[in-house]
Design a protein around this motif. Structure first.
Motif, PDB file in Angstrom:
ATOM      1  N   ARG A  81       0.838  -1.209   0.000  1.00 42.38           N
ATOM      2  CA  ARG A  81       0.000   0.000   0.000  1.00 42.38           C
ATOM      3  C   ARG A  81       0.868   1.252   0.000  1.00 42.38           C
ATOM      4  O   ARG A  81       0.579   2.213  -0.702  1.00 42.38           O
ATOM      5  CB  ARG A  81      -0.935   0.012   1.212  1.00 42.38           C
ATOM      6  CG  ARG A  81      -2.101  -0.924   1.102  1.00 42.38           C
ATOM      7  CD  ARG A  81      -2.976  -0.812   2.333  1.00 42.38           C
ATOM      8  NE  ARG A  81      -4.085  -1.743   2.265  1.00 42.38           N
ATOM      9  CZ  ARG A  81      -4.863  -2.056   3.275  1.00 42.38           C
ATOM     10  NH1 ARG A  81      -4.660  -1.503   4.462  1.00 42.38           N
ATOM     11  NH2 ARG A  81      -5.852  -2.914   3.132  1.00 42.38           N
ATOM     12  N   ASP A  82       1.925   1.240   0.820  1.00 40.38           N
ATOM     13  CA  ASP A  82       2.844   2.382   0.851  1.00 40.38           C
ATOM     14  C   ASP A  82       3.473   2.611  -0.515  1.00 40.38           C
ATOM     15  O   ASP A  82       3.581   3.750  -0.977  1.00 40.38           O
ATOM     16  CB  ASP A  82       3.956   2.163   1.884  1.00 40.38           C
ATOM     17  CG  ASP A  82       3.462   2.297   3.311  1.00 40.38           C
ATOM     18  OD1 ASP A  82       2.326   2.767   3.517  1.00 40.38           O
ATOM     19  OD2 ASP A  82       4.229   1.917   4.229  1.00 40.38           O
ATOM     20  N   VAL A 121       3.897   5.684  -5.666  1.00 43.79           N
ATOM     21  CA  VAL A 121       3.773   5.753  -7.130  1.00 43.79           C
ATOM     22  C   VAL A 121       2.707   6.776  -7.516  1.00 43.79           C
ATOM     23  O   VAL A 121       2.883   7.559  -8.446  1.00 43.79           O
ATOM     24  CB  VAL A 121       3.439   4.359  -7.720  1.00 43.79           C
ATOM     25  CG1 VAL A 121       3.033   4.469  -9.178  1.00 43.79           C
ATOM     26  CG2 VAL A 121       4.625   3.424  -7.548  1.00 43.79           C
ATOM     27  N   ALA A 122       1.592   6.788  -6.770  1.00 45.51           N
ATOM     28  CA  ALA A 122       0.504   7.716  -7.077  1.00 45.51           C
ATOM     29  C   ALA A 122       0.934   9.166  -6.893  1.00 45.51           C
ATOM     30  O   ALA A 122       0.492  10.045  -7.649  1.00 45.51           O
ATOM     31  CB  ALA A 122      -0.705   7.419  -6.179  1.00 45.51           C
ATOM     32  N   PHE A 123       1.797   9.424  -5.896  1.00 48.99           N
ATOM     33  CA  PHE A 123       2.231  10.793  -5.645  1.00 48.99           C
ATOM     34  C   PHE A 123       3.450  11.202  -6.478  1.00 48.99           C
ATOM     35  O   PHE A 123       3.845  12.351  -6.465  1.00 48.99           O
ATOM     36  CB  PHE A 123       2.544  11.003  -4.159  1.00 48.99           C
ATOM     37  CG  PHE A 123       1.312  11.051  -3.310  1.00 48.99           C
ATOM     38  CD1 PHE A 123       0.339  12.031  -3.516  1.00 48.99           C
ATOM     39  CD2 PHE A 123       1.107  10.114  -2.300  1.00 48.99           C
ATOM     40  CE1 PHE A 123      -0.791  12.070  -2.737  1.00 48.99           C
ATOM     41  CE2 PHE A 123      -0.039  10.158  -1.507  1.00 48.99           C
ATOM     42  CZ  PHE A 123      -0.990  11.132  -1.728  1.00 48.99           C
TER      43      PHE A 123
END
Length: 196
Positions: free
Chosen positions: A187-188, A193-195
């Protein structure tokens, strides 16, 4: 085991090491540096336990864990300072130095181990997987968790054979904790990756 004139039962070494490992994993889930302190604390009772049983590779592994523990703690400190923009550091050197030292210790313990005994091959497999998993842990890579689960499976078989009952039972607890840790770290990584 006789330690400074005191007779220390193997079960006490087994239990004290197990408690430290459980506490350390709790902190590892959240990637807190105190993980390294508890992990390092577990090494002495385990080193003495394996030394008294003649399991040279597992005793040697505790020494490599200590190197990884000191290295990992300092590396996480450097990475935190880098993330705050305070410093830059020589990453190839810091990422590679403990790996090389650990391989040298591993080579030594393999050299002094009699591979004529079939159970020493189980030790060899567990130690090899542990070194890979520990390297991934120092880098906070999520793939280190499934490797730890494989380590737990191999060690459970060995500890059953050796009669280390707390360590045997602990492998199942650690495997369950590793599944949770793997999920959290993935999850981290997805958030990073999303940020990015």
């Amino acid at each position: 085991m006789n330690l400074f004139g005191l007779n220390v039962p193997p079960l006490l070494l087994d239990l004290s090491g197990g408690v430290c490992v459980l506490v350390s994993l709790y902190f590892l889930w959240s990637k807190r540096a105190v993980y390294w302190h508890w992990s390092n604390l577990s090494l002495l009772p385990y080193f003495l336990l394996f030394l008294s049983g003649g399991q040279w590779m597992l005793a040697g592994l505790q020494v490599t864990y200590l190197l990884f523990g000191i290295h990992g703690l300092y590396l996480w400190h450097l990475e935190a300072r880098r993330a705050r923009g305070e410093i830059r550091f020589n990453e190839p050197l810091w990422y590679g130095v403990t790996w090389v030292a650990s391989l040298l210790i591993f080579a030594y313990t393999v050299a002094v181990t009699d591979f004529g005994a079939a159970w020493n091959w189980v030790q060899f497999t567990a130690v090899t997987l542990s070194l890979v998993a520990n390297f991934g842990t120092t880098r906070r890579w999520a793939w280190s968790w499934p490797v730890w689960i494989a380590v737990n499976a191999v060690q459970a078989v060995f500890f059953w054979h050796a009669g280390y009952w707390v360590l045997f039972a602990l492998q199942f607890v650690l495997a369950g904790m590793s599944v949770y840790g793997w999920r959290e770290w993935r999850r981290d990584e997805a958030r990073e990756v999303a940020f990015a």
